[in-house]
Design a protein around this motif. Structure first.
Motif, PDB file in Angstrom:
ATOM      1  N   HIS A  67      26.135 105.740  -5.989  1.00  0.00           N
ATOM      2  CA  HIS A  67      26.617 105.241  -4.688  1.00  0.00           C
ATOM      3  C   HIS A  67      28.142 105.199  -4.728  1.00  0.00           C
ATOM      4  CE1 HIS A  67      25.954 102.231  -1.132  1.00  0.00           C
ATOM      5  NE2 HIS A  67      27.133 102.848  -1.005  1.00  0.00           N
ATOM      6  N   ILE A  68      28.768 106.208  -4.169  1.00  0.00           N
ATOM      7  CA  ILE A  68      30.230 106.188  -4.047  1.00  0.00           C
ATOM      8  C   ILE A  68      30.600 106.524  -2.607  1.00  0.00           C
ATOM      9  CG2 ILE A  68      30.331 107.122  -6.422  1.00  0.00           C
ATOM     10  CD1 ILE A  68      31.902 109.557  -5.115  1.00  0.00           C
ATOM     11  N   HIS A  69      31.868 106.299  -2.278  1.00  0.00           N
ATOM     12  CA  HIS A  69      32.456 106.857  -1.052  1.00  0.00           C
ATOM     13  C   HIS A  69      33.763 107.471  -1.503  1.00  0.00           C
ATOM     14  CE1 HIS A  69      29.508 104.912   1.587  1.00  0.00           C
ATOM     15  NE2 HIS A  69      29.585 103.909   0.739  1.00  0.00           N
ATOM     16  N   LEU A  70      33.788 108.773  -1.648  1.00  0.00           N
ATOM     17  CA  LEU A  70      34.948 109.433  -2.234  1.00  0.00           C
ATOM     18  C   LEU A  70      36.192 109.208  -1.392  1.00  0.00           C
ATOM     19  CD1 LEU A  70      35.734 111.240  -4.661  1.00  0.00           C
ATOM     20  CD2 LEU A  70      35.589 113.169  -3.076  1.00  0.00           C
ATOM     21  N   ARG A  71      37.262 108.790  -2.053  1.00  0.00           N
ATOM     22  CA  ARG A  71      38.511 108.538  -1.329  1.00  0.00           C
ATOM     23  C   ARG A  71      39.083 109.856  -0.821  1.00  0.00           C
ATOM     24  NH1 ARG A  71      42.525 105.722  -5.221  1.00  0.00           N
ATOM     25  NH2 ARG A  71      43.939 106.010  -3.483  1.00  0.00           N
ATOM     26  N   GLY A  72      39.861 109.742   0.219  1.00  0.00           N
ATOM     27  CA  GLY A  72      40.479 110.943   0.787  1.00  0.00           C
ATOM     28  C   GLY A  72      39.871 111.349   2.115  1.00  0.00           C
ATOM     29  N   GLY A  73      38.619 110.978   2.331  1.00  0.00           N
ATOM     30  CA  GLY A  73      37.920 111.460   3.526  1.00  0.00           C
ATOM     31  C   GLY A  73      38.317 110.753   4.802  1.00  0.00           C
ATOM     32  N   ARG A  74      38.902 109.565   4.661  1.00  0.00           N
ATOM     33  CA  ARG A  74      39.252 108.818   5.867  1.00  0.00           C
ATOM     34  C   ARG A  74      40.767 108.814   6.023  1.00  0.00           C
ATOM     35  NH1 ARG A  74      34.066 107.248   7.138  1.00  0.00           N
ATOM     36  NH2 ARG A  74      32.829 106.765   5.310  1.00  0.00           N
ATOM     37  N   GLY A  75      41.229 108.374   7.171  1.00  0.00           N
ATOM     38  CA  GLY A  75      42.671 108.296   7.362  1.00  0.00           C
ATOM     39  C   GLY A  75      43.244 109.552   7.988  1.00  0.00           C
ATOM     40  N   GLN A  76      44.545 109.519   8.169  1.00  0.00           N
ATOM     41  CA  GLN A  76      45.222 110.536   8.971  1.00  0.00           C
ATOM     42  C   GLN A  76      46.030 111.525   8.136  1.00  0.00           C
ATOM     43  OE1 GLN A  76      44.377 110.504  12.170  1.00  0.00           O
ATOM     44  NE2 GLN A  76      43.196 108.660  11.685  1.00  0.00           N
ATOM     45  N   ALA A  77      45.962 111.438   6.814  1.00  0.00           N
ATOM     46  CA  ALA A  77      46.777 112.319   5.972  1.00  0.00           C
ATOM     47  C   ALA A  77      46.403 113.781   6.203  1.00  0.00           C
ATOM     48  CB  ALA A  77      46.581 111.948   4.506  1.00  0.00           C
ATOM     49  N   PRO A  78      47.364 114.703   5.971  1.00  0.00           N
ATOM     50  CA  PRO A  78      47.036 116.131   6.094  1.00  0.00           C
ATOM     51  C   PRO A  78      45.878 116.504   5.172  1.00  0.00           C
ATOM     52  CG  PRO A  78      49.404 115.800   5.736  1.00  0.00           C
ATOM     53  CD  PRO A  78      48.752 114.459   5.581  1.00  0.00           C
ATOM     54  N   ALA A  79      45.101 117.495   5.600  1.00  0.00           N
ATOM     55  CA  ALA A  79      43.877 117.870   4.869  1.00  0.00           C
ATOM     56  C   ALA A  79      44.156 118.159   3.389  1.00  0.00           C
ATOM     57  CB  ALA A  79      43.227 119.069   5.539  1.00  0.00           C
ATOM     58  N   ALA A  80      45.286 118.809   3.113  1.00  0.00           N
ATOM     59  CA  ALA A  80      45.581 119.176   1.714  1.00  0.00           C
ATOM     60  C   ALA A  80      45.770 117.920   0.860  1.00  0.00           C
ATOM     61  CB  ALA A  80      46.827 120.046   1.653  1.00  0.00           C
ATOM     62  N   ASP A  81      46.424 116.889   1.439  1.00  0.00           N
ATOM     63  CA  ASP A  81      46.628 115.634   0.697  1.00  0.00           C
ATOM     64  C   ASP A  81      45.299 114.914   0.484  1.00  0.00           C
ATOM     65  OD1 ASP A  81      49.211 116.348   1.016  1.00  0.00           O
ATOM     66  OD2 ASP A  81      49.850 114.567   2.141  1.00  0.00           O
ATOM     67  N   GLN A  82      44.455 114.930   1.528  1.00  0.00           N
ATOM     68  CA  GLN A  82      43.139 114.296   1.410  1.00  0.00           C
ATOM     69  C   GLN A  82      42.341 114.955   0.308  1.00  0.00           C
ATOM     70  OE1 GLN A  82      41.144 114.142   5.200  1.00  0.00           O
ATOM     71  NE2 GLN A  82      42.519 112.568   5.964  1.00  0.00           N
ATOM     72  N   GLU A  83      42.380 116.276   0.287  1.00  0.00           N
ATOM     73  CA  GLU A  83      41.615 116.994  -0.725  1.00  0.00           C
ATOM     74  C   GLU A  83      42.158 116.687  -2.124  1.00  0.00           C
ATOM     75  OE1 GLU A  83      40.072 120.853  -0.001  1.00  0.00           O
ATOM     76  OE2 GLU A  83      40.559 121.535  -2.030  1.00  0.00           O
ATOM     77  N   ARG A  84      43.488 116.636  -2.265  1.00  0.00           N
ATOM     78  CA  ARG A  84      44.082 116.326  -3.572  1.00  0.00           C
ATOM     79  C   ARG A  84      43.626 114.933  -4.040  1.00  0.00           C
ATOM     80  NH1 ARG A  84      49.804 114.620  -2.952  1.00  0.00           N
ATOM     81  NH2 ARG A  84      48.571 112.775  -2.441  1.00  0.00           N
TER      82      ARG A  84
END
Ligand SMILES: [Zn+2]
Length: 445
Positions: free
Chosen positions: A84-101
């Motif tokens: 049971h996780i919720h991977l960080r990066g998926g929410r918020g307004q950051a550019p897609a490349a930053d979210q993926e990183r």
């Protein structure tokens, strides 16, 4: 055409010969094997061919010419699983490349810590399914990713975007979800979220059952968020396969425990999320432990120790969870006492160190360290419906393994003493992961 076919056969034959001679075989010798079923075997050999475990045990024979890892003085466990996780990066307004990183770094913190599989129980679909595709194609170094993407709930309920009210009219929402190929479907069923929130709506029982039946007819397993006993019982009899949380709102009744002794419904432990608020408030120095230093960015650790710690000192929810975590711990201990396959490790967090905290809290409940390893491996695979492929070190399973420098059944902290991580038969180069530990210069050590 025929010549090409003959050539292909010849090449295949040569490849097969190489396999037979041990060319694609990895062997771990002379190791203490803690296989995930509760068994421990001294002086064991584990034979991996390609991505599969071929043999494991005291009797196993290493083929000549195989690559060999000497396990003398070490302990081999199945790759750990956070169910049971919720991977960080998926929410918020950051550019897609930053979210993926950010997402990839979090994934690599798991694999660094010996976690070779994660289940994401709710995230932005394009984000998590995109990373899942990259993991499966080998484009990123990552634990195995299973994911639901979006979640299902009543309108104004605990989750979305698949908010179902009319049946069969809203079934199209489930078809939209199914089109994203969820590994499991997560349903959110709660009248409070999880505590001091105002009341929200939950799915009526008959609709819940219809939804579950629909996913099952498509071959998809159901994991459900419930937090009290009443909803848990209703969900189980409506057909839910796995509970995403322990009963946390009260001690379990004896009737509930007896029902679980019959039903053995996998229950994900998620103690860490509730405990983490007061831990950050009261003991932020935990962030200086090696595993956190190695995997959390320095700026983030600093923010958590200062700003976030101060914020959580004022958070009523943190205080409430401090009261209720021991109740949930005791509930986990009582379930494990009536069924050794029920409790499954999961954190509701987004980092490798969090899974190790979960193991500490399970041991803190009074569950043995040996059982806790089973909870983090076999039982977590079972909770995800993946026990045929993952979770134990047995012939025919996928080769996800962690070699430890010390015995985790003696002290669960030894599960942090990671020597080597193997995923899908491949040794992970932990020195190449995109983590602070690998960016430190010698002078900063
Ligand atoms: Zn969750």
């Amino acid at each position: 055409m025929k010549r090409l076919f003959t050539l292909a056969l010849f090449v295949l034959g040569a490849v097969a010969l190489t396999f037979a001679q041990g060319g694609n075989v990895l062997v771990i010798r002379n190791v203490t094997l803690i296989d995930g079923t509760g068994r421990a075997v001294a002086n064991a050999t584990v034979v991996i061919e390609g991505n599969t475990i071929k043999d494991a045990g005291a009797h196993a024979q290493a083929p000549a010419g195989a690559r060999t890892i000497d396990g003398t003085g070490k302990f081999l466990i199945p790759g750990m699983i956070d169910a049971h996780i919720h991977l960080r990066g998926g929410r918020g307004q950051a550019p897609a490349a930053d979210q993926e990183r950010d997402g990839v770094r979090a994934l690599q913190s798991y694999i660094y810590a010996g976690v070779t599989t994660v289940f994401d129980a709710g995230n932005r679909s394009e984000f998590i399914m995109g990373l899942r595709a990259k993991e499966r194609s080998g484009a990123i170094v990552s634990p195995r990713i299973f994911a639901t993407g979006g979640t299902v709930a009543s309108p104004n309920g605990h989750g979305g975007p698949y908010n179902v009210e009319a049946w069969p009219g809203d079934r199209r929402l489930l078809d939209e979800h199914l089109a994203t190929k969820p590994d499991l479907a997560k349903i959110g069923q709660d009248e409070h979220g999880w505590g001091t929130r105002p009341q929200i709506r939950q799915l009526p029982e008959d609709l819940l059952e219809k939804i579950i039946r629909y996913y099952h007819s498509k071959g998809v397993r159901i994991i459900i968020h419930v937090s009290n006993e009443h909803n848990a019982i209703e969900a189980i009899y409506a057909g839910a396969d796995t509970l995403a949380h322990p009963i946390i709102q009260a001690p379990m009744s004896e009737e509930y425990v007896r029902m679980m002794s019959v039903k053995h419904v996998p229950t994900v432990s998620t103690l860490t999320i509730g405990e983490n608020y007061s831990r950050v408030a009261d003991h932020p120095e935990f962030l200086d432990q090696p595993l956190y230093r190695d995997t959390f960015e320095a700026a983030e650790r600093q923010m958590l120790k200062t700003e976030e710690s101060a914020k959580q000192k004022e958070n009523r929810w943190a205080a409430w969870m401090k009261v209720m975590t021991p109740v949930a711990q005791d509930n986990m201990k009582r379930l494990n006492a009536v069924g050794k396959d029920i409790v499954a490790a999961g954190t509701d967090q987004s980092s490798g160190p969090a899974l190790h905290r979960e193991l500490e809290l399970l041991v803190g409940s009074g569950i043995s360290a040996a059982d806790t390893i089973v909870i983090a491996t076999r039982n977590a695979a079972r909770a995800l419906g993946k026990l045929d492929e993952l979770g134990t070190i047995e012939a025919g399973k996928l080769a996800d393994l962690v070699l430890l420098k010390a015995d985790p059944t003696k002290d669960i902290n030894n599960a942090k003493q990671v020597d080597t991580v193997i995923k899908n038969g491949q040794v992970i180069d932990r020195a190449k992961l995109d983590l602070p530990v690998n960016r430190r210069t010698n002078s900063q050590e």
